[in-house]
Scaffold this motif. Structure first.
Motif, mmCIF file in Angstrom:
data_model
loop_
_atom_site.group_PDB
_atom_site.id
_atom_site.type_symbol
_atom_site.label_atom_id
_atom_site.label_comp_id
_atom_site.label_asym_id
_atom_site.label_seq_id
_atom_site.Cartn_x
_atom_site.Cartn_y
_atom_site.Cartn_z
ATOM 1 N N TRP A 226 0.952 -1.151 -0.137
ATOM 2 C CA TRP A 226 0.480 0.174 -0.371
ATOM 3 C C TRP A 226 1.111 1.403 -0.401
ATOM 4 O O TRP A 226 0.984 2.309 -0.607
ATOM 5 C CB TRP A 226 -0.741 -0.170 1.137
ATOM 6 C CG TRP A 226 -1.991 -0.534 1.347
ATOM 7 C CD1 TRP A 226 -2.821 -1.929 1.459
ATOM 8 C CD2 TRP A 226 -3.184 0.181 -0.132
ATOM 9 N NE1 TRP A 226 -3.600 -1.982 0.458
ATOM 10 C CE2 TRP A 226 -4.915 -1.576 0.436
ATOM 11 C CE3 TRP A 226 -3.406 0.255 -0.919
ATOM 12 C CZ2 TRP A 226 -4.965 -1.321 -0.777
ATOM 13 C CZ3 TRP A 226 -4.416 0.354 -1.847
ATOM 14 C CH2 TRP A 226 -5.452 -0.678 -1.309
ATOM 15 N N VAL A 227 2.225 0.943 1.134
ATOM 16 C CA VAL A 227 2.785 2.439 1.173
ATOM 17 C C VAL A 227 3.093 2.542 -0.740
ATOM 18 O O VAL A 227 3.916 3.550 -1.253
ATOM 19 C CB VAL A 227 3.913 1.994 1.805
ATOM 20 C CG1 VAL A 227 4.967 3.485 1.586
ATOM 21 C CG2 VAL A 227 3.207 2.342 3.112
ATOM 22 N N VAL A 228 4.105 1.646 -0.781
ATOM 23 C CA VAL A 228 4.169 1.896 -2.578
ATOM 24 C C VAL A 228 3.321 2.142 -3.477
ATOM 25 O O VAL A 228 3.972 3.005 -4.504
ATOM 26 C CB VAL A 228 4.998 0.424 -3.311
ATOM 27 C CG1 VAL A 228 5.965 0.879 -4.102
ATOM 28 C CG2 VAL A 228 6.554 -0.019 -2.001
ATOM 29 N N TYR A 229 2.238 1.808 -3.345
ATOM 30 C CA TYR A 229 1.404 1.965 -4.999
ATOM 31 C C TYR A 229 1.607 3.261 -4.104
ATOM 32 O O TYR A 229 0.739 4.335 -5.414
ATOM 33 C CB TYR A 229 0.369 1.116 -4.021
ATOM 34 C CG TYR A 229 -0.947 1.036 -5.385
ATOM 35 C CD1 TYR A 229 -0.157 0.718 -6.532
ATOM 36 C CD2 TYR A 229 -2.088 1.667 -5.057
ATOM 37 C CE1 TYR A 229 -1.572 0.664 -7.904
ATOM 38 C CE2 TYR A 229 -3.202 2.425 -5.837
ATOM 39 C CZ TYR A 229 -2.240 1.431 -7.555
ATOM 40 O OH TYR A 229 -3.783 1.585 -8.338
ATOM 41 N N PHE A 230 0.718 3.846 -2.717
ATOM 42 C CA PHE A 230 1.030 5.277 -2.598
ATOM 43 C C PHE A 230 1.864 6.378 -3.325
ATOM 44 O O PHE A 230 1.453 7.625 -3.620
ATOM 45 C CB PHE A 230 0.356 5.279 -1.045
ATOM 46 C CG PHE A 230 0.505 6.936 -0.345
ATOM 47 C CD1 PHE A 230 -0.640 7.913 -0.579
ATOM 48 C CD2 PHE A 230 1.681 7.169 -0.073
ATOM 49 C CE1 PHE A 230 -1.000 8.864 -0.447
ATOM 50 C CE2 PHE A 230 1.654 8.889 0.069
ATOM 51 C CZ PHE A 230 0.576 9.597 0.129
ATOM 52 N N PHE A 231 2.942 6.055 -3.057
ATOM 53 C CA PHE A 231 3.883 6.467 -3.646
ATOM 54 C C PHE A 231 3.988 6.622 -5.237
ATOM 55 O O PHE A 231 4.127 7.794 -5.920
ATOM 56 C CB PHE A 231 5.305 5.737 -2.678
ATOM 57 C CG PHE A 231 6.750 6.345 -4.008
ATOM 58 C CD1 PHE A 231 7.126 7.940 -3.199
ATOM 59 C CD2 PHE A 231 7.248 6.302 -4.892
ATOM 60 C CE1 PHE A 231 8.206 7.865 -4.523
ATOM 61 C CE2 PHE A 231 8.353 6.373 -5.382
ATOM 62 C CZ PHE A 231 8.466 7.630 -4.963
ATOM 63 N N ILE A 232 3.953 5.296 -6.137
ATOM 64 C CA ILE A 232 3.992 6.047 -7.238
ATOM 65 C C ILE A 232 2.582 6.414 -7.674
ATOM 66 O O ILE A 232 2.912 7.293 -8.446
ATOM 67 C CB ILE A 232 3.744 4.162 -7.957
ATOM 68 C CG1 ILE A 232 4.295 3.622 -7.595
ATOM 69 C CG2 ILE A 232 2.982 4.365 -8.835
ATOM 70 C CD1 ILE A 232 4.991 2.118 -7.811
ATOM 71 N N LEU A 233 1.209 6.254 -7.326
ATOM 72 C CA LEU A 233 0.277 7.242 -6.991
ATOM 73 C C LEU A 233 0.645 8.718 -7.116
ATOM 74 O O LEU A 233 0.219 9.658 -8.086
ATOM 75 C CB LEU A 233 -0.979 6.694 -6.592
ATOM 76 C CG LEU A 233 -1.481 5.708 -6.950
ATOM 77 C CD1 LEU A 233 -3.014 5.682 -6.046
ATOM 78 C CD2 LEU A 233 -1.558 6.084 -8.534
ATOM 79 N N THR A 234 1.111 8.769 -6.208
ATOM 80 C CA THR A 234 1.852 10.706 -6.210
ATOM 81 C C THR A 234 2.234 10.993 -7.440
ATOM 82 O O THR A 234 2.094 12.249 -7.144
ATOM 83 C CB THR A 234 2.896 11.113 -4.545
ATOM 84 O OG1 THR A 234 1.395 9.647 -3.669
ATOM 85 C CG2 THR A 234 2.465 11.447 -3.991
#
Length: 295
Positions: free
Chosen positions: A74-82
């Protein structure tokens, strides 16, 4: 009236998936067209790569949604989306600026017209560069007819490793064939990029007169970045753009966007570093919260 507006908004929301998948299909199809018409160069594959990237992002989002108890993902995906959201906003700003620059109409009082080089095929002027020269030729004669004033055309471009002559020399010959008197043409044959086009052309003009009006011609997709380089070179010069084949535009715009990002890469790296910091803080908060609950 309110019902109509609400209905339109609901319809637009419902159409978002179709727009998204339409964009993916359009980018991939444009990549195929570029390969057929322009060859298998990396630059020509950018639209296809972008389309496949959006598709993979969608698949990754679905997979992440199905993942259970995986906060790291989730953290990695959050970073990518940001990061994607940041560059999407920057890209939209770039598109708006590029669109606005299409409607620049310089006055017919120019002393110089700079034509920016874009590469040769051997010693032949290709269609992309020809369109820039034709735009300069058109302005040259329009100004002469309306104001009786002949501008001097500066053809700017050095010789590449795969070129049989300098771009400036090939452009000079092209203009002469189009009827431009040779005494109104100046060659700048040392530059190897857009910034040098501007810097070296400015030096040519400064050597001739102290105060002058100038414009430059390039393709419409290149206007915005070329204008940034003109300012960087200390050149007060407006640009006029020549038309570009529709199929070529997506690839050209992607390349221009990447080039502009690289112009300010330090700023973008700092912002991405800030996003990494936020993601790590989120990760730290998550585990601190879970640890507190366990106690």
């Amino acid at each position: 009236m309110h019902v109509l507006v609400a209905g339109i908004l609901i319809l637009l929301v419902l159409l978002i998936p179709f727009f998204f998948f339409g964009l993916i299909i359009g980018l991939i199809m444009n990549g195929r067209t570029m390969i057929k018409k322009e060859g298998r160069r990396i630059a020509n594959l950018l639209p296809m790569f972008a389309g496949l990237g959006f598709l993979l992002l969608f698949i990754a989002g679905i997979a992440q949604g199905l993942t259970i108890n995986s906060p790291l993902l989730w953290v990695v995906y959050f970073f990518i989306l940001t990061v994607i959201a940041y560059f999407t906003f920057f890209f939209i700003t770039f598109l708006v600026s590029t669109f606005i620059y299409q409607y620049n109409f310089p006055r017919f009082n120019q002393d110089f017209i700079i034509v920016l080089g874009s590469g040769l095929i051997g010693e032949r002027v290709p269609p992309l560069l020809a369109s820039r020269l034709d735009k300069a030729t058109s302005f040259f004669w329009q100004q002469a007819d309306k104001k009786g004033k002949h501008a001097t055309i500066i053809v700017s471009g050095g010789q590449g490793a795969d070129e049989l002559t300098s771009e400036a020399n090939a452009m000079r010959k092209y203009l002469i064939e189009k009827g431009i008197p040779e005494n109104y043409i100046i060659m700048e044959d040392q530059s190897v990029n857009t910034l040098q086009n501007m810097q070296f052309s400015k030096a040519k003009m400064d050597a001739i007169m102290e105060r002058y009006n100038s414009i430059f011609t390039t393709n419409n997709f290149h206007l915005f970045r070329a204008s940034l380089y003109a300012r960087k070179a200390g050149l007060k010069s407006q640009g006029i753009g020549s038309k570009t084949a529709f199929y070529y535009m997506p690839s050209a715009l992607f390349r221009e966007f990447i080039a502009i990002v690289m112009m300010h890469k330090k700023v973008h790296l700092i912002i991405i570093g800030f996003f990494i910091f936020l993601s790590l803080q989120f990760w730290h908060f998550h585990y601190s919260y879970r640890g507190g609950n366990k106690k």
